[in-house]
Design a protein around this motif. Structure first.
Motif, PDB file in Angstrom:
ATOM      1  N   ARG A  52       0.835  -1.207   0.000  1.00 36.33           N
ATOM      2  CA  ARG A  52       0.000   0.000   0.000  1.00 36.33           C
ATOM      3  C   ARG A  52       0.871   1.258   0.000  1.00 36.33           C
ATOM      4  O   ARG A  52       0.599   2.221  -0.702  1.00 36.33           O
ATOM      5  CB  ARG A  52      -0.938   0.012   1.194  1.00 36.33           C
ATOM      6  CG  ARG A  52      -1.873   1.200   1.184  1.00 36.33           C
ATOM      7  CD  ARG A  52      -2.698   1.293   2.473  1.00 36.33           C
ATOM      8  NE  ARG A  52      -3.550   2.435   2.439  1.00 36.33           N
ATOM      9  CZ  ARG A  52      -3.129   3.705   2.612  1.00 36.33           C
ATOM     10  NH1 ARG A  52      -1.864   3.954   2.821  1.00 36.33           N
ATOM     11  NH2 ARG A  52      -3.992   4.694   2.571  1.00 36.33           N
ATOM     12  N   ARG A  53       1.945   1.246   0.769  1.00 37.95           N
ATOM     13  CA  ARG A  53       2.823   2.413   0.863  1.00 37.95           C
ATOM     14  C   ARG A  53       3.474   2.749  -0.482  1.00 37.95           C
ATOM     15  O   ARG A  53       3.522   3.907  -0.885  1.00 37.95           O
ATOM     16  CB  ARG A  53       3.912   2.177   1.911  1.00 37.95           C
ATOM     17  CG  ARG A  53       4.844   3.394   2.087  1.00 37.95           C
ATOM     18  CD  ARG A  53       6.012   3.083   2.988  1.00 37.95           C
ATOM     19  NE  ARG A  53       6.974   2.161   2.400  1.00 37.95           N
ATOM     20  CZ  ARG A  53       7.885   2.476   1.470  1.00 37.95           C
ATOM     21  NH1 ARG A  53       7.948   3.700   0.974  1.00 37.95           N
ATOM     22  NH2 ARG A  53       8.735   1.560   1.024  1.00 37.95           N
ATOM     23  N   VAL A  54       3.963   1.730  -1.194  1.00 42.38           N
ATOM     24  CA  VAL A  54       4.677   1.996  -2.452  1.00 42.38           C
ATOM     25  C   VAL A  54       3.741   2.144  -3.652  1.00 42.38           C
ATOM     26  O   VAL A  54       4.175   2.582  -4.716  1.00 42.38           O
ATOM     27  CB  VAL A  54       5.758   0.927  -2.746  1.00 42.38           C
ATOM     28  CG1 VAL A  54       6.787   0.880  -1.632  1.00 42.38           C
ATOM     29  CG2 VAL A  54       5.158  -0.432  -3.012  1.00 42.38           C
ATOM     30  N   LEU A  55       2.481   1.806  -3.480  1.00 47.85           N
ATOM     31  CA  LEU A  55       1.496   1.931  -4.563  1.00 47.85           C
ATOM     32  C   LEU A  55       1.013   3.378  -4.653  1.00 47.85           C
ATOM     33  O   LEU A  55       0.675   3.987  -3.637  1.00 47.85           O
ATOM     34  CB  LEU A  55       0.313   1.000  -4.281  1.00 47.85           C
ATOM     35  CG  LEU A  55      -0.693   0.790  -5.390  1.00 47.85           C
ATOM     36  CD1 LEU A  55      -0.045   0.057  -6.568  1.00 47.85           C
ATOM     37  CD2 LEU A  55      -1.876  -0.021  -4.865  1.00 47.85           C
ATOM     38  N   ARG A  56       0.995   3.929  -5.848  1.00 41.23           N
ATOM     39  CA  ARG A  56       0.513   5.300  -6.007  1.00 41.23           C
ATOM     40  C   ARG A  56      -0.997   5.341  -5.789  1.00 41.23           C
ATOM     41  O   ARG A  56      -1.693   4.330  -6.017  1.00 41.23           O
ATOM     42  CB  ARG A  56       0.871   5.839  -7.389  1.00 41.23           C
ATOM     43  CG  ARG A  56       0.051   5.215  -8.499  1.00 41.23           C
ATOM     44  CD  ARG A  56       0.128   6.004  -9.788  1.00 41.23           C
ATOM     45  NE  ARG A  56      -0.477   5.279 -10.881  1.00 41.23           N
ATOM     46  CZ  ARG A  56      -1.791   5.112 -11.058  1.00 41.23           C
ATOM     47  NH1 ARG A  56      -2.646   5.624 -10.213  1.00 41.23           N
ATOM     48  NH2 ARG A  56      -2.257   4.412 -12.079  1.00 41.23           N
ATOM     49  N   PRO A  57      -1.550   6.487  -5.362  1.00 37.77           N
ATOM     50  CA  PRO A  57      -3.005   6.608  -5.266  1.00 37.77           C
ATOM     51  C   PRO A  57      -3.643   6.293  -6.616  1.00 37.77           C
ATOM     52  O   PRO A  57      -3.187   6.765  -7.653  1.00 37.77           O
ATOM     53  CB  PRO A  57      -3.215   8.066  -4.864  1.00 37.77           C
ATOM     54  CG  PRO A  57      -1.945   8.424  -4.140  1.00 37.77           C
ATOM     55  CD  PRO A  57      -0.861   7.676  -4.887  1.00 37.77           C
ATOM     56  N   GLY A  58      -4.650   5.456  -6.617  1.00 42.15           N
ATOM     57  CA  GLY A  58      -5.283   5.021  -7.852  1.00 42.15           C
ATOM     58  C   GLY A  58      -4.620   3.804  -8.459  1.00 42.15           C
ATOM     59  O   GLY A  58      -5.099   3.253  -9.442  1.00 42.15           O
ATOM     60  N   GLY A  59      -3.501   3.363  -7.885  1.00 40.28           N
ATOM     61  CA  GLY A  59      -2.795   2.185  -8.386  1.00 40.28           C
ATOM     62  C   GLY A  59      -3.546   0.906  -8.059  1.00 40.28           C
ATOM     63  O   GLY A  59      -4.527   0.910  -7.308  1.00 40.28           O
TER      64      GLY A  59
END
Length: 127
Positions: A52-59
């Motif tokens: 979740r931390r490394v995923l961009r918003p909307g990813g």
């Protein structure tokens, strides 16, 4: 090197890292894909929080994992009978792990007679 007329391929760098402490900045990936990884991580919840931390918003996160269900419960007697059975937690509630990590579940469906679960989740857009 690309063939004449073919588009150049993007460079890919492989890195060895602890899945619960990835060496990447926040919001640095458009997508994360994992197949049969959550069952072998010591702390799958911590790994999903790191995803979740490394995923961009909307990813988007796409998972294919062993899941708690009738088949995994029927195979419970195999626990510890082989090296694979000893290291794979094939009876986890994958959807619950995903949502507990703060990811938004968009698809969750059993496959392979309920022994596996395909999950698509994402990180909500920030407001």
């Amino acid at each position: 090197r690309s063939h004449e007329g073919a588009p150049a391929r993007p460079r890919v760098t492989l890195r060895i890292a602890d899945a619960a402490a990835l060496p990447f900045p926040d919001s640095s990936f458009d997508a994360v894909v994992d197949t049969f990884g959550l069952c072998v991580f010591e702390a799958p919840g911590a790994v999903l929080s790191e995803v979740r931390r490394v995923l961009r918003p909307g990813g988007e996160v796409v998972l294919l994992e062993h899941d708690d269900g009738p088949v995994s419960r029927a195979l419970a007697f195999t626990r510890g009978t082989s090296a694979v059975a000893a290291t794979c937690a094939y009876d986890q509630d994958v959807a619950a792990l995903v949502t507990a990590a703060g990811l938004r579940l968009s698809e969750s469906e059993p496959v392979a007679g309920g022994f596996l679960r395909r999950v698509v989740a994402g990180r909500a857009l920030e407001r």
